[in-house]
Design a protein around this motif. Sequence first.
Motif, PDB file in Angstrom:
ATOM      1  N   THR A 266       0.843  -1.028  -0.653  1.00 42.30           N
ATOM      2  CA  THR A 266       0.470  -0.190   0.027  1.00 42.30           C
ATOM      3  C   THR A 266       1.068   1.051   0.164  1.00 42.30           C
ATOM      4  O   THR A 266       0.900   2.741  -1.208  1.00 42.30           O
ATOM      5  N   PHE A 267       1.706   1.044   0.902  1.00 41.35           N
ATOM      6  CA  PHE A 267       2.804   2.702   0.810  1.00 41.35           C
ATOM      7  C   PHE A 267       4.411   2.468  -0.008  1.00 41.35           C
ATOM      8  O   PHE A 267       5.714   2.122   0.433  1.00 41.35           O
ATOM      9  N   THR A 268       4.376   2.504  -1.090  1.00 44.20           N
ATOM     10  CA  THR A 268       4.605   2.312  -2.692  1.00 44.20           C
ATOM     11  C   THR A 268       5.426   3.455  -2.607  1.00 44.20           C
ATOM     12  O   THR A 268       7.347   3.331  -3.001  1.00 44.20           O
ATOM     13  N   ALA A 269       5.102   4.378  -2.326  1.00 45.71           N
ATOM     14  CA  ALA A 269       5.453   6.055  -2.570  1.00 45.71           C
ATOM     15  C   ALA A 269       5.909   6.572  -1.317  1.00 45.71           C
ATOM     16  O   ALA A 269       5.250   6.215  -0.354  1.00 45.71           O
ATOM     17  N   PRO A 270       6.971   7.451  -1.728  1.00 49.63           N
ATOM     18  CA  PRO A 270       7.485   8.701   0.287  1.00 49.63           C
ATOM     19  C   PRO A 270       6.608   9.294  -0.109  1.00 49.63           C
ATOM     20  O   PRO A 270       4.792   9.377  -0.438  1.00 49.63           O
ATOM     21  N   LEU A 271       5.607   8.729   1.738  1.00 50.96           N
ATOM     22  CA  LEU A 271       5.038  10.246   2.039  1.00 50.96           C
ATOM     23  C   LEU A 271       4.794  11.699   1.734  1.00 50.96           C
ATOM     24  O   LEU A 271       6.209  12.147   1.389  1.00 50.96           O
ATOM     25  N   ALA A 272       3.821  12.869   1.365  1.00 51.15           N
ATOM     26  CA  ALA A 272       4.159  13.993   1.487  1.00 51.15           C
ATOM     27  C   ALA A 272       4.272  14.345   2.541  1.00 51.15           C
ATOM     28  O   ALA A 272       4.165  13.416   3.590  1.00 51.15           O
ATOM     29  N   PRO A 273       4.292  15.755   2.400  1.00 52.74           N
ATOM     30  CA  PRO A 273       4.882  16.258   3.440  1.00 52.74           C
ATOM     31  C   PRO A 273       4.529  16.298   4.984  1.00 52.74           C
ATOM     32  O   PRO A 273       4.145  16.068   6.429  1.00 52.74           O
ATOM     33  N   PHE A 274       2.699  16.804   4.500  1.00 48.40           N
ATOM     34  CA  PHE A 274       1.723  16.544   4.963  1.00 48.40           C
ATOM     35  C   PHE A 274       1.285  16.163   5.533  1.00 48.40           C
ATOM     36  O   PHE A 274       0.301  15.593   6.583  1.00 48.40           O
ATOM     37  N   GLN A 275       1.154  14.169   5.121  1.00 51.93           N
ATOM     38  CA  GLN A 275       1.647  12.554   5.638  1.00 51.93           C
ATOM     39  C   GLN A 275       1.891  12.381   6.496  1.00 51.93           C
ATOM     40  O   GLN A 275       1.421  11.645   7.815  1.00 51.93           O
ATOM     41  N   LEU A 276       3.345  13.413   6.112  1.00 49.71           N
ATOM     42  CA  LEU A 276       4.205  12.522   7.458  1.00 49.71           C
ATOM     43  C   LEU A 276       3.962  13.318   8.517  1.00 49.71           C
ATOM     44  O   LEU A 276       4.506  12.783   9.442  1.00 49.71           O
ATOM     45  N   ASP A 277       3.353  14.853   8.865  1.00 50.83           N
ATOM     46  CA  ASP A 277       2.945  15.363   9.685  1.00 50.83           C
ATOM     47  C   ASP A 277       1.791  14.777  10.302  1.00 50.83           C
ATOM     48  O   ASP A 277       2.184  14.443  12.152  1.00 50.83           O
ATOM     49  N   TYR A 278       1.334  14.390  10.116  1.00 55.30           N
ATOM     50  CA  TYR A 278       0.393  12.981  10.457  1.00 55.30           C
ATOM     51  C   TYR A 278       0.762  12.421  11.117  1.00 55.30           C
ATOM     52  O   TYR A 278      -0.256  11.634  12.477  1.00 55.30           O
ATOM     53  N   TRP A 279       1.507  11.419  10.299  1.00 53.74           N
ATOM     54  CA  TRP A 279       1.334   9.956  11.579  1.00 53.74           C
ATOM     55  C   TRP A 279       2.824  10.341  12.265  1.00 53.74           C
ATOM     56  O   TRP A 279       2.762   9.682  13.899  1.00 53.74           O
ATOM     57  N   ASN A 280       3.527  11.930  12.463  1.00 55.02           N
ATOM     58  CA  ASN A 280       4.332  12.007  13.610  1.00 55.02           C
ATOM     59  C   ASN A 280       3.307  12.473  14.951  1.00 55.02           C
ATOM     60  O   ASN A 280       3.455  12.065  16.018  1.00 55.02           O
TER      61      ASN A 280
END
Length: 542
Positions: A64-78
């Motif tokens: 499912t997670f094959t591409a790097p996360l967008a900055p706002f997606q990484l912000d969400y997971w942090n």
Amino acid sequence: MLFSAPSSEGSTESNPSQRSLLSQGLSQGIQQGLAGRSTKVDLGDGPPAPTDPEEWLRALWPGTFTAPLAPFQLDYWNWIFKRDPSKASAGAFIWPRGYSKTTNARRAPVALATLGYRYVLYVQANQDMADSSVQGIGQILASTGVRRHYPKLARAKKGVHGNSMGWRRSRVWTDSGLIIDAAGLDSAIRGLNLDDARPDLIVFDDIDSRKDSLLMTEKKLETIRASIIPAGAPGAAVMVMQNLITPHGVVTRLADVNPEFPRDFLMSAYVSGPHKAIDGFTYDMSGRDPETHRPIYRITGGIPTWPEARPIPVLEDLLNQIGPDEFIAEVQNEIKDERGSLYAGYQFHPVDRDAFDFEDVQVWCDIAVTATDASDNQAIAAAGRATTGQVVTLHSWEGREGTAPLMRRAIQVAVDLEASTLGIETNQGGDLWRDSFRRTWAEMVNDGTLSPDTPIPRYAEVKATTATGGKRERWQYAKGMRERGELLDAIGTHESLFRALKRLPENKPYDLADADAWAAQMLHRPKTQRSVVVVKKPRSYV
């Protein structure tokens, strides 16, 4: 007893006995699941999963997670992995449509279960949507990666007689004790105040609908504020995930982007967004299909916020599939009907710039010192004074960029248009922008972007004072020029400008309208009336 959706013939709001049974079923099931549990989380004896959020996602769901996360997606997971079950918190994440909101939202309960959260209430606009999401979470929990690292999270709860109590239509109950219940706002759920069975995680996913009237939104807010949020445990986390849907929507209010409907709940929530698919988006109609005669749109400017998964060619295909209005509303997170009163009734008619000869061209910028989600937008407006005496807007851009890329963009616009002046509104950071202009020009010459003999536009500054008037006065001045035919708008990036002007004065952002007004005034007024300081260009610039 199952926590199931009421039938369409009788909701829990209109049927007290059904509401009571629903409450009893929830209470009995959850109290059985939580009885005797300690705060220590037992998720099985699988090998440790990575601690980095992005690596954790790929370890559990590599397909499912094959591409790097967008900055706002990484912000969400942090944000997710920093939660503490003993401390109340709230976060709202406003992403473009088609940017994996549901994919990420449905995996949040898995991550939070590893931190000790035990009872999740998954809330959506209606019960069928919520049921579908909870069933989807059940499939996610049963995936290979979860089975490997968290075996007890992947197994359904068993009763004393070995019967499965776990995967059902409206509930997931795992062997680790995690319970996830589905709740639809249309079910008018009551009875969520269940003593020691309060949810410690409440997820609101896609709670607004495009067809929601103002009355429907108010009803949803009443349910959220009076019934669902108060039912949470003392240290409950509240998470909201959606794109902007309507000018009066629940998530629009959380984003606080419409002054008519300001935020009035979850006041301390962390808000990320609204995020756009393309920062600084511009487009034009490049022609028509020779067979269907339908317009063909081309993205002419902007930076994709998730280039690895949604590059410009993909977004351009989407623009042509759904049309500019839907693209701007759904993918750019600009709410429809965001009309202000200043230009109400005014008919915008772009003109052909090639019909004019220009005696002066200037570029004016309205700039924020920072470029974060909490910052104002930044804007660039270029205009020229024609030999007819009319001022014609030539280029418009708004978005968020750092100091260096923003100055490069402004300089490039000025050079391309052979502008005499590059001006900045310097109510803050004046020295910063003067130095940035000098430094960036030198860098662009050194890296070959500009030729050393490129004419350097003069750098100018302007400050809003009582002499120049307030924002509304400047906007009104520009509008008056348009109404008198003294200010025209050339075809090109005019749609970006028109959207900004149509928002005034009720709806932000104001930055492009400000830059437009400065450009109009500086080219229209006699020099003796201009509150501008010209900074001469020393030869040491290059």
